[in-house]
Design a protein around this motif. Structure first.
Motif, PDB file in Angstrom:
ATOM      1  N   GLN A 142      -0.432 -15.894 -56.340  1.00  0.00           N
ATOM      2  CA  GLN A 142       0.129 -14.566 -56.601  1.00  0.00           C
ATOM      3  C   GLN A 142       0.320 -14.261 -58.079  1.00  0.00           C
ATOM      4  O   GLN A 142       0.597 -13.121 -58.453  1.00  0.00           O
ATOM      5  CB  GLN A 142       1.484 -14.441 -55.892  1.00  0.00           C
ATOM      6  N   ALA A 143       0.199 -15.276 -58.928  1.00  0.00           N
ATOM      7  CA  ALA A 143       0.513 -15.115 -60.354  1.00  0.00           C
ATOM      8  C   ALA A 143      -0.333 -14.040 -61.042  1.00  0.00           C
ATOM      9  O   ALA A 143       0.178 -13.280 -61.869  1.00  0.00           O
ATOM     10  CB  ALA A 143       0.363 -16.450 -61.079  1.00  0.00           C
ATOM     11  N   GLY A 144      -1.615 -13.947 -60.711  1.00  0.00           N
ATOM     12  CA  GLY A 144      -2.470 -12.940 -61.346  1.00  0.00           C
ATOM     13  C   GLY A 144      -1.988 -11.520 -61.066  1.00  0.00           C
ATOM     14  O   GLY A 144      -1.928 -10.679 -61.968  1.00  0.00           O
ATOM     15  N   ARG A 145      -1.651 -11.248 -59.811  1.00  0.00           N
ATOM     16  CA  ARG A 145      -1.165  -9.923 -59.427  1.00  0.00           C
ATOM     17  C   ARG A 145       0.130  -9.585 -60.153  1.00  0.00           C
ATOM     18  O   ARG A 145       0.284  -8.507 -60.710  1.00  0.00           O
ATOM     19  CB  ARG A 145      -0.932  -9.879 -57.904  1.00  0.00           C
ATOM     20  N   ILE A 146       1.047 -10.531 -60.186  1.00  0.00           N
ATOM     21  CA  ILE A 146       2.352 -10.314 -60.835  1.00  0.00           C
ATOM     22  C   ILE A 146       2.149 -10.087 -62.338  1.00  0.00           C
ATOM     23  O   ILE A 146       2.766  -9.198 -62.922  1.00  0.00           O
ATOM     24  CB  ILE A 146       3.286 -11.524 -60.614  1.00  0.00           C
ATOM     25  N   SER A 147       1.284 -10.891 -62.927  1.00  0.00           N
ATOM     26  CA  SER A 147       1.022 -10.775 -64.364  1.00  0.00           C
ATOM     27  C   SER A 147       0.503  -9.380 -64.705  1.00  0.00           C
ATOM     28  O   SER A 147       0.962  -8.763 -65.669  1.00  0.00           O
ATOM     29  CB  SER A 147       0.016 -11.851 -64.779  1.00  0.00           C
ATOM     30  N   ARG A 150       3.370  -6.567 -63.948  1.00  0.00           N
ATOM     31  CA  ARG A 150       4.535  -6.579 -64.843  1.00  0.00           C
ATOM     32  C   ARG A 150       4.149  -6.700 -66.313  1.00  0.00           C
ATOM     33  O   ARG A 150       5.031  -6.729 -67.174  1.00  0.00           O
ATOM     34  CB  ARG A 150       5.476  -7.718 -64.464  1.00  0.00           C
ATOM     35  N   LEU A 151       2.861  -6.824 -66.582  1.00  0.00           N
ATOM     36  CA  LEU A 151       2.376  -6.995 -67.954  1.00  0.00           C
ATOM     37  C   LEU A 151       3.019  -8.218 -68.613  1.00  0.00           C
ATOM     38  O   LEU A 151       3.427  -8.180 -69.781  1.00  0.00           O
ATOM     39  CB  LEU A 151       2.613  -5.723 -68.775  1.00  0.00           C
ATOM     40  N   ILE A 152       3.106  -9.297 -67.859  1.00  0.00           N
ATOM     41  CA  ILE A 152       3.637 -10.564 -68.369  1.00  0.00           C
ATOM     42  C   ILE A 152       2.456 -11.482 -68.649  1.00  0.00           C
ATOM     43  O   ILE A 152       1.586 -11.650 -67.781  1.00  0.00           O
ATOM     44  CB  ILE A 152       4.571 -11.242 -67.341  1.00  0.00           C
ATOM     45  N   PRO A 153       2.395 -12.067 -69.839  1.00  0.00           N
ATOM     46  CA  PRO A 153       1.306 -13.008 -70.118  1.00  0.00           C
ATOM     47  C   PRO A 153       1.325 -14.167 -69.109  1.00  0.00           C
ATOM     48  O   PRO A 153       2.397 -14.640 -68.721  1.00  0.00           O
ATOM     49  CB  PRO A 153       1.616 -13.508 -71.532  1.00  0.00           C
TER      50      PRO A 153
END
Length: 192
Positions: A142-147, A150-153
């Motif tokens: 899920q990290a890619g979607r969240i990144s 939320r525009l989080i590196p």
């Protein structure tokens, strides 16, 4: 007759007092003294005292900006803590196969560019239906979607995942796991 009935009634009353009142009182008060947070339900509160949830009970997150937990079998309400239950559906049950297929499709729709294998814990419900954790693989999936949402590196997001990863119990039991509620709260603190 009364001669035999009286000792039985007295024994019943004493055992009821010991096992129904004294023992629960002793265990409950001992737990509150030795493990106050756990005895109170491992509740998580905001800084202003608002109850946010429990570390022990999964919550239903549906926004693409949050990590999603395991599906719950406590239908019709997702993660209904008052109705813990499993689905009792075996691997050959067509209803289980249909549910897994629809969950896979939902994950693909939410993140069509994701080519990682979908972890089983994102498409199958836990035995209780209330599992608050996901695997490390489910968090990475899920990290890619969240990144993007939320525009989080990605490195900062991985740091948050690592900070909210719980180790194996007693260093040997189970696998490392991520508490979804704690991770989502950390996300909100980092990027509201």
């Amino acid at each position: 007759m009364i001669k035999h009935l009286r000792p039985a009634i007295v024994s019943f009353a004493l055992l009821s007092l010991a096992t129904g009142v004294l023992y629960p009182l002793l265990v409950t008060s001992g737990a509150q003294v030795l493990f106050p947070k756990q005895a109170a339900g491992s509740l998580i509160e905001s800084k202003d005292g608002k109850l946010l949830g429990s570390e022990l009970i999964g919550q239903n997150f549906t926004s693409p900006k949050y990590f999603w937990g395991r599906p719950s079998a406590t239908a019709p309400m997702a993660n209904n803590a008052g109705g813990s239950s499993g689905s009792n559906q075996g691997p050959l049950n067509p209803a289980l196969a249909d549910a897994v297929k629809s969950r896979i499709e939902a994950l693909k729709v939410a993140d069509p560019s994701n080519t990682l294998p979908i972890p089983a814990d994102l498409v199958t419900a836990s035995a209780s239906g209330l599992d608050p954790h996901i695997s490390m693989a489910a968090a990475r999936y899920q990290a890619g979607r969240i990144s993007r949402e939320r525009l989080i590196p990605p490195k900062e997001l991985q740091r948050l995942i690592d900070a909210n990863t719980e180790a194996r119990d007693l260093q040997v039991l189970g696998e490392p796991r991520v508490n979804v509620l704690k991770l989502n709260l950390a996300l909100d603190a980092a990027k509201p």
